[in-house]
Scaffold this motif. Structure first.
Motif, mmCIF file in Angstrom:
data_model
loop_
_atom_site.group_PDB
_atom_site.id
_atom_site.type_symbol
_atom_site.label_atom_id
_atom_site.label_comp_id
_atom_site.label_asym_id
_atom_site.label_seq_id
_atom_site.Cartn_x
_atom_site.Cartn_y
_atom_site.Cartn_z
ATOM 1 N N LEU A 187 1.072 -1.337 0.036
ATOM 2 C CA LEU A 187 0.271 0.045 0.089
ATOM 3 C C LEU A 187 1.300 1.329 -0.212
ATOM 4 C CD1 LEU A 187 -2.520 1.205 0.440
ATOM 5 C CD2 LEU A 187 -2.297 1.074 2.598
ATOM 6 N N ILE A 188 0.712 1.872 -1.513
ATOM 7 C CA ILE A 188 1.413 3.409 -1.492
ATOM 8 C C ILE A 188 0.460 4.144 -1.159
ATOM 9 C CG2 ILE A 188 2.642 4.867 -2.892
ATOM 10 C CD1 ILE A 188 2.225 1.287 -3.648
ATOM 11 N N SER A 189 0.448 5.423 0.353
ATOM 12 C CA SER A 189 -0.322 6.710 0.803
ATOM 13 C C SER A 189 0.320 7.948 1.267
ATOM 14 C CB SER A 189 -1.137 5.654 1.096
ATOM 15 O OG SER A 189 -2.625 6.881 2.023
ATOM 16 N N ASP A 190 -0.283 8.751 0.444
ATOM 17 C CA ASP A 190 -0.025 10.143 0.912
ATOM 18 C C ASP A 190 -1.302 11.025 2.671
ATOM 19 O OD1 ASP A 190 -2.161 11.217 -0.400
ATOM 20 O OD2 ASP A 190 -0.985 12.191 -1.707
ATOM 21 N N GLY A 191 -2.022 9.395 3.119
ATOM 22 C CA GLY A 191 -2.908 10.174 3.944
ATOM 23 C C GLY A 191 -3.404 9.040 4.842
ATOM 24 N N GLU A 192 -4.366 9.547 5.197
ATOM 25 C CA GLU A 192 -5.475 8.366 5.503
ATOM 26 C C GLU A 192 -7.239 8.641 5.533
ATOM 27 O OE1 GLU A 192 -6.700 9.589 9.468
ATOM 28 O OE2 GLU A 192 -6.373 11.761 9.653
ATOM 29 N N ASP A 193 -7.373 6.467 5.478
ATOM 30 C CA ASP A 193 -8.842 7.028 5.050
ATOM 31 C C ASP A 193 -9.421 7.692 5.369
ATOM 32 O OD1 ASP A 193 -10.470 4.405 3.636
ATOM 33 O OD2 ASP A 193 -11.287 5.757 5.393
ATOM 34 N N THR A 194 -10.489 8.055 4.382
ATOM 35 C CA THR A 194 -11.198 9.311 4.825
ATOM 36 C C THR A 194 -12.807 8.507 4.424
ATOM 37 O OG1 THR A 194 -11.593 9.434 2.211
ATOM 38 C CG2 THR A 194 -10.139 10.921 3.495
ATOM 39 N N CYS A 195 -13.006 7.192 4.289
ATOM 40 C CA CYS A 195 -14.418 7.201 3.828
ATOM 41 C C CYS A 195 -14.907 6.079 5.907
ATOM 42 C CB CYS A 195 -13.986 5.577 3.566
ATOM 43 S SG CYS A 195 -13.873 6.433 1.725
ATOM 44 N N GLY A 196 -14.279 6.136 6.117
ATOM 45 C CA GLY A 196 -14.632 5.595 7.335
ATOM 46 C C GLY A 196 -14.770 3.530 8.060
ATOM 47 N N THR A 197 -15.181 3.164 6.570
ATOM 48 C CA THR A 197 -15.847 1.754 7.003
ATOM 49 C C THR A 197 -15.854 1.517 5.530
ATOM 50 O OG1 THR A 197 -18.203 2.487 6.693
ATOM 51 C CG2 THR A 197 -17.631 2.368 9.060
ATOM 52 N N PRO A 198 -15.019 0.171 5.325
ATOM 53 C CA PRO A 198 -14.386 -0.568 6.782
ATOM 54 C C PRO A 198 -13.121 -0.164 7.927
ATOM 55 C CG PRO A 198 -13.958 -2.184 4.923
ATOM 56 C CD PRO A 198 -14.783 -0.739 4.182
ATOM 57 N N ARG A 199 -13.058 0.008 8.701
ATOM 58 C CA ARG A 199 -12.223 0.074 9.791
ATOM 59 C C ARG A 199 -11.298 -0.341 9.415
ATOM 60 N NH1 ARG A 199 -12.969 3.932 13.433
ATOM 61 N NH2 ARG A 199 -15.379 3.564 14.133
ATOM 62 N N PRO A 200 -9.546 0.621 7.904
ATOM 63 C CA PRO A 200 -8.307 -0.086 7.645
ATOM 64 C C PRO A 200 -7.574 -1.636 8.603
ATOM 65 C CG PRO A 200 -8.452 1.975 6.851
ATOM 66 C CD PRO A 200 -9.137 2.216 7.512
ATOM 67 N N CYS A 201 -7.571 -1.271 9.492
ATOM 68 C CA CYS A 201 -6.310 -1.547 10.611
ATOM 69 C C CYS A 201 -7.668 -2.988 11.232
ATOM 70 C CB CYS A 201 -6.565 -0.551 11.987
ATOM 71 S SG CYS A 201 -4.994 0.472 11.884
ATOM 72 N N GLU A 202 -8.921 -3.034 11.164
ATOM 73 C CA GLU A 202 -9.419 -4.059 11.628
ATOM 74 C C GLU A 202 -9.303 -4.676 10.537
ATOM 75 O OE1 GLU A 202 -13.413 -2.668 12.775
ATOM 76 O OE2 GLU A 202 -12.952 -2.158 14.373
ATOM 77 N N VAL A 203 -9.122 -4.451 9.217
ATOM 78 C CA VAL A 203 -9.232 -5.289 7.552
ATOM 79 C C VAL A 203 -8.305 -5.945 7.681
ATOM 80 C CG1 VAL A 203 -9.416 -4.906 5.165
ATOM 81 C CG2 VAL A 203 -10.863 -3.558 6.445
ATOM 82 N N ALA A 204 -6.993 -5.440 8.071
ATOM 83 C CA ALA A 204 -6.032 -5.830 7.830
ATOM 84 C C ALA A 204 -5.419 -7.044 9.351
ATOM 85 C CB ALA A 204 -4.897 -4.454 8.202
ATOM 86 N N GLU A 205 -5.397 -6.653 9.977
ATOM 87 C CA GLU A 205 -6.211 -7.424 11.027
ATOM 88 C C GLU A 205 -6.675 -9.504 11.217
ATOM 89 O OE1 GLU A 205 -6.788 -7.885 16.166
ATOM 90 O OE2 GLU A 205 -7.401 -6.313 15.145
ATOM 91 N N GLN A 206 -7.754 -9.020 10.316
ATOM 92 C CA GLN A 206 -8.694 -10.164 9.979
ATOM 93 C C GLN A 206 -7.941 -10.847 8.681
ATOM 94 O OE1 GLN A 206 -12.081 -8.896 9.028
ATOM 95 N NE2 GLN A 206 -12.526 -11.403 7.706
ATOM 96 N N LEU A 207 -7.420 -9.904 8.079
ATOM 97 C CA LEU A 207 -6.714 -10.867 6.910
ATOM 98 C C LEU A 207 -5.040 -11.158 6.951
ATOM 99 C CD1 LEU A 207 -6.813 -7.521 3.769
ATOM 100 C CD2 LEU A 207 -7.813 -10.103 3.932
ATOM 101 N N GLY A 208 -4.679 -10.325 8.017
ATOM 102 C CA GLY A 208 -3.353 -10.902 8.558
ATOM 103 C C GLY A 208 -3.531 -12.542 9.207
ATOM 104 N N ARG A 209 -4.333 -12.453 10.513
ATOM 105 C CA ARG A 209 -4.708 -13.461 10.632
ATOM 106 C C ARG A 209 -5.404 -14.947 9.688
ATOM 107 N NH1 ARG A 209 -7.912 -11.065 14.059
ATOM 108 N NH2 ARG A 209 -10.196 -11.897 13.168
ATOM 109 N N GLU A 210 -5.823 -14.386 8.608
ATOM 110 C CA GLU A 210 -6.693 -15.797 8.123
ATOM 111 C C GLU A 210 -5.996 -16.334 6.852
ATOM 112 O OE1 GLU A 210 -10.257 -14.114 6.854
ATOM 113 O OE2 GLU A 210 -11.273 -13.938 9.128
ATOM 114 N N GLY A 211 -5.305 -15.133 6.195
ATOM 115 C CA GLY A 211 -4.665 -15.645 5.141
ATOM 116 C C GLY A 211 -2.668 -15.831 6.069
ATOM 117 N N VAL A 212 -2.294 -17.345 5.838
ATOM 118 C CA VAL A 212 -1.422 -17.961 5.906
ATOM 119 C C VAL A 212 -0.114 -17.093 4.689
ATOM 120 C CG1 VAL A 212 0.376 -20.172 6.436
ATOM 121 C CG2 VAL A 212 -2.081 -19.844 6.909
#
Length: 622
Positions: free
Chosen positions: A140-165
Motif C-alpha cells: 500500500l502506497i499512500s500520502d494520507g489516511e482513510d477518509t471513508c471510515g468503513t471498513p476500518r483499515p486496521c481491522e481489515v488488516a488484522e482480519q486478513l493477517g490472521r486468516e491468510g497464511v
C-alpha cells in the motif's frame, strides 16, 4: 531401501509432496493512492503522483522475470466516492511494459477508501494451491489516511493477517505524519508486514523496492504436507523425510515416530514468519522428543528471536542419541513424539507460520573400528584464524535451507535488504571445521538518521542444528551504516562430538553441507540510502578432510578439478556417504504412496562407536 544420497544433497520431496522451488503461490499487488492530494507538489516541482509513477517503474524493473504482480488504485475515477477502487492490472506473470503503461494512465481525483481497497487487494492475489505457502504481499502506497471510515483499515488488516497464511501487508507513507502515519503503521503491524517511511521521492522509490524484493525473495519451502496433532492421540505418523505444516501462536503440534534402540535420530523445525513481522524478543520456537504418555521428554531445545525489530526464520532442533550403556529410558525402541511449540507474547504476530520439518536417521556404526577422539576445541579455527583476502566475487544468497547458495573457500560479496535473511552452504568432512567472517558495508545514510539496527549470522549443521558461538565468536553486531563485522565457526567434525555436553560441540558430529544464514535488521530501512546493503563473506574450511571418523584415518585425496573446498593448499572434496569415508548425515527422503513408505538411510558408517563414561551429561537429555 531406495539407496543412499550423496553428502549435501537436497532432500527430494516424496511423491505427491509440495516442492516449492519458486514463489509457490506468492505474488504482489501494489495498491496506489490516487486521491486528490496526490496531485500536490512533492517539493521537487513534480506532483506526488508523478513521483509515485516513477517509483513504481523502478520497482517493476527490479522484480524478477515472471514474478506475479498487479496494480490496484483508489480515488482515480471520480471526485467523490467510497467505492472508488479498481484493479488496473491483474496479478499475473510480470509484464513490465504493461505495468508501466497502466500506472501512467492513473490520474489523482477523489477520496481515500483504504479499508475497502485492502479487502479487494486480498481477493486480487491468487489463492495458494493446496500445500503451497508462498509470500503474498499487498504493498500500500499512500500520502494520507482513510477518509471513508468503513471498513476500518486496521481491522481489515488484522482480519486478513490472521486468516491468510503467507499474507503480508506492507505500507509506505509518502510525506505523511501524525494520524496518517499512525494509521499506516497500524495497518502494517496488524497485517504481518512493515511500515516504510518515505519523506521524499528518492525514499519512495527505495522503500518500494525493498518491500517488493522481500515479496519476490521469500523463503522457498519444500516438503510433504502434514498436519500435526493437538495431542499424542491425534498425531500423524512421520517417516524420515521433509515435511510442511503450519503453527499458530501458543500452539503445540505432535508428530509420532518409531525409533529403534541404536540409531541417532535428528529432528529440526524451521518456522517461517513474514520477514519483519511484529515479534517480541522472547517469542520462541521449541522442539522436544517425548515418550511414554507424551508428557515425559527425552530432550528439548528452545530458540528465541532475541531482538525486537521483526521476525526472521527461526530453527529449533533435537536429537535422540543412544547412550553408552543403553539403560536410559530414551534408549528403548518404540514410539516417540516430536513436539513443536510456538510461544508468543501479546501483541506479537498472530498469523499462522509455515513450518518446515526435517527428520533424519544416522545408522549405528558397525563393529571393528575405534573412533577418533572428540574435538571440543577450536584450535586453529578460533576467532583469530587467518581467512581469505583479496577482491570479493559476486554471489547471490538463497532464500532458505532448500536453495542455499554453495560457497567454496574465498571472499564473496552480496547485497542484503532490511528484514532479509540470506542463505549459503559450505561442504566440510571429517576432521574439518567451517570458519567465516561477515562484514556489513560502510553505506551512505539518509539525512538526519539516528536509527540503529543489527546484523546477525547463524551457522547450522547438515541436520539443521544451530551451532552455538561457544563464547569464541561474535554472531551479532550493531549496524548504523558504518562497517560492522561478525565472526563465526565450528569445532572440527568428529563422530564422538555427539557425546559432548556443550551446544557448540555436540551438534558438530557429521559432515556434509553446513548452512550459513546472514540477517539484517528491519530498522536498517531507516538508515541506508541504497535499497540493499553490501555484505562480504570470508569463508574457509580448515584442516585436511579425513577418510573416515576412525582413529588414525588418513587424509582423503581427490581428483583434480573436483568440487572440493580448498584451504591453504589442502583440497577437500564433497564427501560421499558410503564406506568409512562417509560424511555422516545427508538427510532422509520419505517416499509416501498407497499407504507404504520407503526411507533413504543416510550416514551409513562402517565403524564402531567409542563409548563414553557413565554419567556423561548432554544438553536436555533424559
Amino acid at each position: 531401501m531406495a539407496g543412499v544420497l550423496p553428502a549435501g544433497a537436497a532432500v527430494p520431496a516424496a511423491p505427491g509432496a509440495t516442492a516449492q522451488e519458486g514463489p509457490g503461490g506468492g505474488g504482489l499487488v501494489m495498491v496506489l493512492d490516487s486521491s486528490g492530494s496526490m496531485s500536490e507538489d512533492d517539493g521537487t516541482g513534480r506532483t506526488r503522483m508523478e513521483s509515485a509513477r516513477a517509483a513504481v517503474g523502478t520497482v517493476v524493473d527490479a522484480l524478477p522475470d515472471g514474478h506475479p504482480a498487479g496494480l490496484r488504485v483508489y480515488g482515480a475515477d471520480r471526485p467523490r466516492g467510497c467505492t472508488d477502487t479498481r484493479l488496473v492490472r491483474p496479478v499475473s506473470a510480470l509484464d513490465r511494459a504493461a505495468m508501466k503503461k497502466a500506472v501512467a494512465g492513473v490520474e489523482p481525483r477523489g477520496d481515500t477508501p483504504i479499508g475497502l481497497s485492502l479487502q479487494k487487494a486480498a481477493e486480487d492475489l491468487h489463492t495458494p494451491s493446496v500445500g503451497a505457502v508462498g509470500t503474498r504481499t499487498i504493498l500500500l502506497i499512500s500520502d494520507g489516511e482513510d477518509t471513508c471510515g468503513t471498513p476500518r483499515p486496521c481491522e481489515v488488516a488484522e482480519q486478513l493477517g490472521r486468516e491468510g497464511v503467507g499474507l503480508r501487508i506492507d505500507t509506505v507513507g509518502f510525506q505523511v505524519e501524525g494520524a496518517a502515519r499512525e494509521q499506516l503503521e497500524c495497518i502494517a503491524e496488524a497485517g504481518n508486514g512493515r511500515y516504510y517511511d518515505a519523506p521524499d521521492a528518492d525514499a519512495l522509490a527505495r522503500q518500494l523496492q525493498r518491500s517488493a524484493q522481500l515479496s519476490a525473495d521469500g523463503y522457498r519451502l519444500r516438503g510433504e504436507r502434514i498436519e500435526g496433532g493437538a495431542t499424542t492421540a491425534k498425531s500423524p505418523s512421520m517417516d524420515p523425510g521433509q515435511y510442511l505444516d503450519t503453527i499458530g501462536p501458543g500452539e503445540k503440534r505432535y508428530y509420532a515416530v518409531s525409533l529403534d534402540a541404536v540409531s541417532t535420530a535428528d529432528f529440526a523445525a524451521t518456522a517461517v514468519p513474514q520477514s519483519g513481522a511484529a515479534v517480541d524478543g522472547l517469542d520462541a520456537l521449541s522442539t522436544g522428543l517425548a515418550y511414554g504418555d507424551g508428557d515425559s521428554t527425552c530432550e528439548s531445545d528452545t530458540e528465541r528471536f532475541l531482538q525486537q525489530e521483526g521476525a526472521t526464520p527461526l530453527t529449533s532442533a533435537v536429537s535422540r542419541i543412544p547412550s553408552e550403556d543403553g539403560n536410559r529410558t530414551c534408549d528403548d525402541a518404540g514410539r516417540y513424539w516430536l513436539v513443536v511449540e510456538r510461544q508468543s507474547k501479546e501483541g506479537s504476530d498472530s498469523a499462522r507460520w509455515p513450518l518446515e520439518l526435517m527428520y533424519g536417521i544416522e545408522a549405528p556404526p558397525a563393529d571393528g573400528v575405534t573412533l577418533a577422539q572428540s574435538q571440543p576445541e577450536y584450535g586453529k579455527g578460533g576467532k583469530h584464524a587467518a581467512l581469505p583476502t583479496g577482491d570479493p566475487r559476486d554471489v547471490r544468497g538463497g532464500t532458505g535451507f532448500n536453495d542455499a547458495t554453495e560457497l567454496k573457500r574465498g571472499v564473496w560479496r552480496d547485497g542484503i535488504l532490511p528484514s532479509q535473511t540470506l542463505w549459503y552452504k559450505v561442504s566440510a568432512g571429517w576432521g574439518q571445521q567451517v570458519r567465516y567472517d561477515v562484514e556489513f558495508a560502510n553505506e551512505p545514510t539518509v539525512e538526519n538518521s539516528v536509527a540503529h539496527s543489527y546484523g546477525g549470522t547463524q551457522l547450522f549443521t547438515p541436520a539443521r542444528f544451530p551451532v552455538d558461538s561457544g563464547g569464541e565468536f561474535r554472531s551479532t553486531a550493531m549496524y548504523s551504516g558504518k562497517p560492522a563485522a561478525l565472526r563465526m565457526g565450528s569445532v572440527p567434525i568428529a563422530w564422538t562430538n555427539r557425546y559432548e555436553s556443550r551446544s557448540a560441540v555436540r551438534p558438530v558430529h557429521a559432515g556434509g553441507d553446513f548452512y550459513i544464514a546472514v540477517t539484517l535488521g528491519a530498522k536498517a530501512a531507516e538508515i541506508a540510502e541504497n535499497p540493499r546493503i553490501g555484505v562480504v563473506l570470508r569463508v574457509a574450511v580448515l584442516g585436511n578432510e579425513l577418510a573416515g571418523p576412525q582413529h588414525g584415518a588418513s587424509a582423503r585425496t581427490h581428483e583434480p578439478g573436483g568440487t572440493g573446498v580448498v584451504d591453504a593448499g589442502n583440497t577437500a572434496g564433497a564427501a560421499d556417504s558410503s564406506g568409512t569415508g562417509g560424511a555422516g548425515w545427508t538427510g532422509i527422503a520419505a517416499a509416501a504412496g498407497a499407504g507404504a513408505a520407503a526411507a533413504l538411510i543416510a550416514g551409513l558408517l562402517l565403524v564402531r562407536s567409542r563409548r563414553r563414561a557413565d554419567g556423561q551429561t548432554t544438553r536436555g537429555s533424559a
